[in-house]
Design an enzyme around this catalytic site. Sequence first.
Site, mmCIF file in Angstrom:
data_model
loop_
_atom_site.group_PDB
_atom_site.id
_atom_site.type_symbol
_atom_site.label_atom_id
_atom_site.label_comp_id
_atom_site.label_asym_id
_atom_site.label_seq_id
_atom_site.Cartn_x
_atom_site.Cartn_y
_atom_site.Cartn_z
ATOM 1 N N LYS A 155 16.513 50.771 36.977
ATOM 2 C CA LYS A 155 16.650 52.104 36.965
ATOM 3 C C LYS A 155 15.139 52.700 37.928
ATOM 4 O O LYS A 155 15.038 52.047 38.275
ATOM 5 C CB LYS A 155 17.733 52.673 36.357
ATOM 6 C CG LYS A 155 19.084 52.656 35.686
ATOM 7 C CD LYS A 155 20.224 52.583 36.485
ATOM 8 C CE LYS A 155 21.245 51.813 36.737
ATOM 9 N NZ LYS A 155 22.366 52.098 35.397
HETATM 10 C C1 LIG Z 1 23.677 51.583 34.927
HETATM 11 C C2 LIG Z 1 24.634 52.618 34.848
HETATM 12 C C3 LIG Z 1 25.150 52.923 33.418
HETATM 13 C C4 LIG Z 1 25.195 51.973 32.618
HETATM 14 O O1 LIG Z 1 23.886 52.115 31.932
HETATM 15 P P1 LIG Z 1 23.188 51.424 31.143
HETATM 16 O O2 LIG Z 1 22.289 51.667 30.877
HETATM 17 O O3 LIG Z 1 23.057 49.412 31.566
HETATM 18 O O4 LIG Z 1 24.119 51.101 30.159
HETATM 19 C C5 LIG Z 1 26.562 53.906 33.676
HETATM 20 N N1 LIG Z 1 27.021 54.392 34.619
HETATM 21 C C6 LIG Z 1 25.848 54.055 36.164
HETATM 22 C C7 LIG Z 1 26.523 55.161 37.047
HETATM 23 C C8 LIG Z 1 24.924 53.603 36.337
HETATM 24 O O5 LIG Z 1 23.940 53.212 36.892
#
Ligand SMILES: *Cc1c(COP(=O)(O)O)cnc(C)c1O
Length: 402
Positions: free
Chosen positions: A201
Site C-alpha cells: 500500500k
Molecule cells: C489491502 C486492502 C484491504 C485489506 O487490508 P489488509 O491490511 O491487507 O487487511 C481491504 N480493502 C482493500 C480495498 C484493500 O486494498
Amino acid sequence: MEHVVQIEELAIDGGSPVREETLAYGGQTIEEEDVEAVAETLRSDWLTTGPTVEAFEKKFADFVGTDEAVAVSNGTAALHAAMHAIGIGPSDEVIVPTMTFAATANSVVFEGGTPVFADVDPETLLIDPERVEERITEDTKAVVGVDYVGQPCRYDALREIADAHDLVLLDDACHATGGTYRGDPVGSLADLNTFSFHPVKNMTTGEGGMVTTDNANWAERMRRFRNHGITSTHHERAEKGSWYYDISEVGYNYRLTDFQCALGISQLQRLPEWVERRREIAHAYDEAFAPMDTVEPVAQREDSICAYHLYVIQLDLNQLRVDREQVFNALQAEGIGVNVHYIPVHYHPHYRENLGTEEGLCPTAEAAYERIITLPVFPRMTEGNVSDVIEAVRKVISAYQR
Ligand SMILES: *Cc1c(COP(=O)(O)O)cnc(C)c1O
C-alpha cells in the site's frame, strides 16, 4: 507521435525478455530514518498500548483532517471495527462494490450482515451511485465506497443517496492514502474511512490499519473493540490503582504495536512525495499508452488527486488475437510482475453458495474483469523500470494485435 511497430519474438515464445529479473507490481520504501524510528521505540518501555500509538493516531487524524483516528492491526480489522461501530448485525444489508478486495465484503459477514454487491462505472471501475440506488432495500444500513486504484469515489452523489435513505457512508480508502477529492483529503470524505498499511500500500507499518471519523462515540467503540471489548485502558486502571474492568460486548485483539506506529509516523512524513512519484509514473504510462487504442488506462476524473496504489489498464480484446490470460502470461515472461485487481467478489464460491450471487449480477464489473491488468507502480521504481514496463506492453500488444 506513433511509435514504430516492430514485431520481436516474445519471451513466452522463446525470445529474450525485456527484463531478466521480475519487477514486482508494488513494494515498500524503507529508509534509514524508518529503521531508526522503530529501533528507538524498541528500546523504550512501551512495545504495545503505549504513547506511540496515540501519537500516530493524532498525526494521522491531523493529516486527513478528522477528529479521530483509531489504529488497528490491519486494513481488514479496520473494516471489521467500522462495521461493528455502526452496529451491523443479522438482517442488515451493506452495499459494497464487487470490484474490490474481498475483505470489504467479508467485514460485513464478520458481523453477521449481508453484503449486497453493486456494479461499477465502466470507465473508472468505481462504484456507480445509480447502481447503489437500485440496491437499496428497507434493510440497507450502509454503503461502502472503495477508492479503486487510489481514485476517490463520487462522494457528492454517494452522500446524497446516504442522506436521503439514512445510511452510513463508509470509504474503504485502502488504495487512496494521500489522495484528495475536490480538495478534501481522503480519510475525511465518508462517515468512517478505513486504511491499510500493508507493504504494497501507499505507506506501511508491516501490517497495520486505521479508521478515521469525526464521531467520538464510534471511535470509542472501536478502541474497545480492538482490545477485547474491555471498557477501560490499562492506563486508566493504573491511575485508579484498580484491577477491575468490564466487558460489555466482546471484541478482538486488533491492536497495532508501538514500534509499528513509530514506522507509521516516519512513513507518513514522506507519503506526499511518494504519492507524487506514483503520479509521475502513472503519467508516463498514460503518455506512452495514449497512442495505443488497445490499451485503455482506468479513467481519471479531474476533481480528484488519485494516489495510484495501482495502475490498471483495460485491454480492448476485440483488437487482440488472444485473451487477457495470454497477455498476462506474456508480460510475466517479459519480467513484468503484472497482476489482476480484482476477481469480482460475488464470483467467489463463498458468496455464490451462501448468497446465490451469479454471473450477470454486476455485468460491467464482470466484463471489466475479463480485460484488466495491473502494471507495476511504486515509488522506488527507476526510470529504467518504467521504460521496461512500457516496452514490454508495447512488445506484447503489437505481437498480439489483430
Ligand atoms: C489491502 C486492502 C484491504 C485489506 O487490508 P489488509 O491490511 O491487507 O487487511 C481491504 N480493502 C482493500 C480495498 C484493500 O486494498
